[in-house]
Structure formats: structure tokens, C-alpha cells
Design a protein around this motif. Structure first.
Motif, PDB file in Angstrom:
ATOM      1  N   ARG A  68      13.816 -44.305  40.714  1.00 42.32           N
ATOM      2  CA  ARG A  68      14.241 -45.152  39.585  1.00 42.32           C
ATOM      3  C   ARG A  68      14.285 -44.362  38.280  1.00 42.32           C
ATOM      4  N   GLN A  69      13.296 -43.507  38.058  1.00 42.66           N
ATOM      5  CA  GLN A  69      13.274 -42.694  36.837  1.00 42.66           C
ATOM      6  C   GLN A  69      14.430 -41.694  36.838  1.00 42.66           C
ATOM      7  N   ALA A 123       9.280 -37.296  38.957  1.00 43.61           N
ATOM      8  CA  ALA A 123      10.019 -38.528  38.677  1.00 43.61           C
ATOM      9  C   ALA A 123      10.307 -39.303  39.968  1.00 43.61           C
ATOM     10  N   THR A 124      10.247 -40.612  39.870  1.00 42.76           N
ATOM     11  CA  THR A 124      10.598 -41.485  40.987  1.00 42.76           C
ATOM     12  C   THR A 124      12.118 -41.611  41.055  1.00 42.76           C
TER      13      THR A 124
END
Length: 79
Positions: free
Chosen positions: A40-41, A37-38
Motif C-alpha cells: 500500500r505504501q 514499505a508495504t
């Protein structure tokens, strides 16, 4: 210094006192990092600001003595 297969220092799974080196929230973030996951995620999943997610990741890296997100993922996989 112990070196893993990829030349990274092997990160401790637990501290010398048997306790986990991360807080409960940092562990949540680390698990999401391990999924790829980034920031932002991660922020969306945990309902926090992206900068807060970034700060958590920086704290995790420091606590584990890691330099890369991949090392966080490896730590999560080993625990």
C-alpha cells in the motif's frame, strides 16, 4: 549454488550481459521494498494500485530468483 550468510542464494547484481535485470519501474519498487514499505505504501508513493505494486514485486522476485522481500532488499543494498 552460492549461499550467502543467511543461507540464501546470492542474487546477481547485474545480468551476464552487464545489464540490470529489472526495468526502471521495477527498480523504483525494489528500492521502496528495501525501505520496508508495504504494498500500500509503495502504491501510494508511485501513484499506482496496490495490486499493481504486488504484481511488480512478483516480477522482481521472479527476475532475481528470489523468494522473499528481504532478498530484494539485500539485492538493492549490493547494487
Amino acid at each position: 549454488m552460492d549461499r550467502g550468510e543467511a543461507g540464501w542464494r546470492t542474487l546477481p547484481v547485474q545480468g551476464a550481459d552487464g545489464r540490470w535485470p529489472l526495468s526502471a519501474r521495477e527498480l523504483e519498487v525494489a528500492r521502496l521494498v528495501a525501505t520496508g514499505a508495504t504494498n500500500r505504501q509503495i502504491a501510494a508513493a508511485l501513484e499506482i494500485a496496490p495490486r499493481t505494486a504486488s504484481a511488480h514485486i512478483e516480477h522482481i522476485l521472479r527476475k532475481l530468483g528470489a523468494a522473499r522481500r528481504a532478498q530484494i532488499a539485500a539485492w538493492v543494498a549490493r547494487r
